[in-house]
Motif scaffolding. Sequence first.
Motif, PDB file in Angstrom:
ATOM      1  N   GLN A  58       4.159  -5.548   3.176  1.00  0.00           N
ATOM      2  CA  GLN A  58       4.252  -4.507   2.150  1.00  0.00           C
ATOM      3  C   GLN A  58       5.256  -3.405   2.529  1.00  0.00           C
ATOM      4  O   GLN A  58       4.963  -2.220   2.454  1.00  0.00           O
ATOM      5  CB  GLN A  58       2.869  -3.912   1.871  1.00  0.00           C
ATOM      6  CG  GLN A  58       1.873  -4.953   1.395  1.00  0.00           C
ATOM      7  CD  GLN A  58       0.493  -4.395   1.171  1.00  0.00           C
ATOM      8  OE1 GLN A  58       0.219  -3.234   1.439  1.00  0.00           O
ATOM      9  NE2 GLN A  58      -0.402  -5.235   0.654  1.00  0.00           N
ATOM     10  N   TRP A  81       9.522  -2.270   2.150  1.00  0.00           N
ATOM     11  CA  TRP A  81      10.825  -2.472   1.523  1.00  0.00           C
ATOM     12  C   TRP A  81      11.904  -2.413   2.595  1.00  0.00           C
ATOM     13  O   TRP A  81      11.802  -1.649   3.555  1.00  0.00           O
ATOM     14  CB  TRP A  81      11.075  -1.400   0.463  1.00  0.00           C
ATOM     15  CG  TRP A  81      10.138  -1.482  -0.710  1.00  0.00           C
ATOM     16  CD1 TRP A  81       8.972  -0.819  -0.879  1.00  0.00           C
ATOM     17  CD2 TRP A  81      10.314  -2.288  -1.877  1.00  0.00           C
ATOM     18  NE1 TRP A  81       8.383  -1.153  -2.071  1.00  0.00           N
ATOM     19  CE2 TRP A  81       9.194  -2.060  -2.716  1.00  0.00           C
ATOM     20  CE3 TRP A  81      11.294  -3.181  -2.305  1.00  0.00           C
ATOM     21  CZ2 TRP A  81       9.032  -2.685  -3.943  1.00  0.00           C
ATOM     22  CZ3 TRP A  81      11.130  -3.812  -3.536  1.00  0.00           C
ATOM     23  CH2 TRP A  81      10.011  -3.560  -4.343  1.00  0.00           C
ATOM     24  N   TYR A 120      11.513  -7.109  -0.159  1.00  0.00           N
ATOM     25  CA  TYR A 120      10.125  -6.681   0.037  1.00  0.00           C
ATOM     26  C   TYR A 120       9.413  -7.734   0.873  1.00  0.00           C
ATOM     27  O   TYR A 120       9.496  -8.939   0.593  1.00  0.00           O
ATOM     28  CB  TYR A 120       9.444  -6.527  -1.324  1.00  0.00           C
ATOM     29  CG  TYR A 120       8.057  -5.949  -1.267  1.00  0.00           C
ATOM     30  CD1 TYR A 120       7.831  -4.657  -0.811  1.00  0.00           C
ATOM     31  CD2 TYR A 120       6.950  -6.703  -1.679  1.00  0.00           C
ATOM     32  CE1 TYR A 120       6.553  -4.119  -0.764  1.00  0.00           C
ATOM     33  CE2 TYR A 120       5.668  -6.177  -1.643  1.00  0.00           C
ATOM     34  CZ  TYR A 120       5.479  -4.877  -1.179  1.00  0.00           C
ATOM     35  OH  TYR A 120       4.208  -4.340  -1.139  1.00  0.00           O
ATOM     36  N   GLY A 144       6.302  -8.376   1.181  1.00  0.00           N
ATOM     37  CA  GLY A 144       5.138  -9.016   0.571  1.00  0.00           C
ATOM     38  C   GLY A 144       3.876  -8.830   1.391  1.00  0.00           C
ATOM     39  O   GLY A 144       3.757  -7.913   2.199  1.00  0.00           O
ATOM     40  N   ASP A 145       2.926  -9.741   1.206  1.00  0.00           N
ATOM     41  CA  ASP A 145       1.607  -9.594   1.810  1.00  0.00           C
ATOM     42  C   ASP A 145       1.485 -10.203   3.202  1.00  0.00           C
ATOM     43  O   ASP A 145       0.480  -9.964   3.878  1.00  0.00           O
ATOM     44  CB  ASP A 145       0.547 -10.246   0.900  1.00  0.00           C
ATOM     45  CG  ASP A 145       0.458  -9.557  -0.455  1.00  0.00           C
ATOM     46  OD1 ASP A 145       0.690  -8.333  -0.507  1.00  0.00           O
ATOM     47  OD2 ASP A 145       0.165 -10.255  -1.454  1.00  0.00           O
ATOM     48  N   THR A 187       6.496 -16.262   3.884  1.00  0.00           N
ATOM     49  CA  THR A 187       6.670 -15.792   2.514  1.00  0.00           C
ATOM     50  C   THR A 187       5.324 -15.706   1.797  1.00  0.00           C
ATOM     51  O   THR A 187       4.301 -16.226   2.269  1.00  0.00           O
ATOM     52  CB  THR A 187       7.630 -16.707   1.748  1.00  0.00           C
ATOM     53  OG1 THR A 187       7.955 -16.104   0.493  1.00  0.00           O
ATOM     54  CG2 THR A 187       6.998 -18.076   1.520  1.00  0.00           C
ATOM     55  N   SER A 188       5.346 -15.028   0.668  1.00  0.00           N
ATOM     56  CA  SER A 188       4.155 -14.921  -0.171  1.00  0.00           C
ATOM     57  C   SER A 188       4.615 -14.732  -1.612  1.00  0.00           C
ATOM     58  O   SER A 188       5.815 -14.570  -1.881  1.00  0.00           O
ATOM     59  CB  SER A 188       3.263 -13.758   0.272  1.00  0.00           C
ATOM     60  OG  SER A 188       3.919 -12.519   0.083  1.00  0.00           O
ATOM     61  N   SER A 189       3.662 -14.725  -2.525  1.00  0.00           N
ATOM     62  CA  SER A 189       4.017 -14.581  -3.939  1.00  0.00           C
ATOM     63  C   SER A 189       4.601 -13.211  -4.257  1.00  0.00           C
ATOM     64  O   SER A 189       5.310 -13.049  -5.254  1.00  0.00           O
ATOM     65  CB  SER A 189       2.781 -14.824  -4.812  1.00  0.00           C
ATOM     66  OG  SER A 189       1.764 -13.878  -4.499  1.00  0.00           O
ATOM     67  N   THR A 190       4.363 -12.220  -3.398  1.00  0.00           N
ATOM     68  CA  THR A 190       4.874 -10.865  -3.649  1.00  0.00           C
ATOM     69  C   THR A 190       6.155 -10.569  -2.873  1.00  0.00           C
ATOM     70  O   THR A 190       6.742  -9.498  -3.044  1.00  0.00           O
ATOM     71  CB  THR A 190       3.808  -9.815  -3.287  1.00  0.00           C
ATOM     72  OG1 THR A 190       3.407 -10.002  -1.928  1.00  0.00           O
ATOM     73  CG2 THR A 190       2.585  -9.952  -4.190  1.00  0.00           C
ATOM     74  N   ALA A 191       6.577 -11.471  -2.004  1.00  0.00           N
ATOM     75  CA  ALA A 191       7.770 -11.229  -1.188  1.00  0.00           C
ATOM     76  C   ALA A 191       9.032 -11.343  -2.028  1.00  0.00           C
ATOM     77  O   ALA A 191       9.086 -12.088  -3.027  1.00  0.00           O
ATOM     78  CB  ALA A 191       7.819 -12.209  -0.023  1.00  0.00           C
ATOM     79  N   ARG A 192      10.072 -10.619  -1.587  1.00  0.00           N
ATOM     80  CA  ARG A 192      11.345 -10.661  -2.311  1.00  0.00           C
ATOM     81  C   ARG A 192      12.496 -10.585  -1.307  1.00  0.00           C
ATOM     82  O   ARG A 192      12.489  -9.756  -0.396  1.00  0.00           O
ATOM     83  CB  ARG A 192      11.436  -9.484  -3.285  1.00  0.00           C
ATOM     84  CG  ARG A 192      12.622  -9.568  -4.221  1.00  0.00           C
ATOM     85  CD  ARG A 192      12.528  -8.493  -5.297  1.00  0.00           C
ATOM     86  NE  ARG A 192      13.037  -7.201  -4.840  1.00  0.00           N
ATOM     87  CZ  ARG A 192      12.997  -6.095  -5.586  1.00  0.00           C
ATOM     88  NH1 ARG A 192      12.457  -6.131  -6.803  1.00  0.00           N
ATOM     89  NH2 ARG A 192      13.482  -4.968  -5.128  1.00  0.00           N
TER      90      ARG A 192
END
Length: 207
Positions: free
Chosen positions: A81, A83, A134, A136-137, A189-194
């Motif tokens: 979490q 940036w 980002y 992510g989680d 990686t995760s679904s919220t990573a960018r």
Amino acid sequence: MRTRHRDPARRRHIPHRRHIPHRMHDAARRRTRLRPPTGRALLAAAGLAAAAALGMAVAPTASATAAPAASADAIEAIGPQQWFTGDVNGTAAGAVIKVGCFGPVTPASTGHPLAGQTVAVHHVAASTATSAGYTGDSADRVVVGFEDAGPVVGLPVSIGAYDTAVAIPTDLQLPCYGPGKVNFVPAPTSSTARSTTVPVTYVSIGD
């Protein structure tokens, strides 16, 4: 009548009234040494003991306050979490990667990046993260990928801390010239990573 004269040498010596025998001097010195300390002396000794105790109590406090200065320079690990932005050779705009290419160079020619070139990631606030990555989680590192690279030899470039320059491996196969992209991908990686991308220009050195 015959007058008798006493011999002066045989006269009895009468000590002066103020004369004190040596034994009395010795006794006086012993009494002085054995005299108990006065109240003023006891107070002075107590004050010195209190000052010494205070100095011992203050010393750890000074060292404890100096500790945060060292921690201020500590390395910041990458975590979930967060940036971040990436850079290549210290910049995210107009970055250049120098490639060693020798002999005739064609659009399809590749070479190895020169030594001494680096990539890095930097922690940024969410308010400045319009084009940032980002984590992510789950991520605890960022993996750097060269989009235009050929088959990679050796380990991928993995960054585990912010503001730490990591060398670009010299065994990569990169284009000798032209535009390219360097991707900074959170891992795991995760679904919220960018991810985020830094555009680069490859420049041939040695042709």
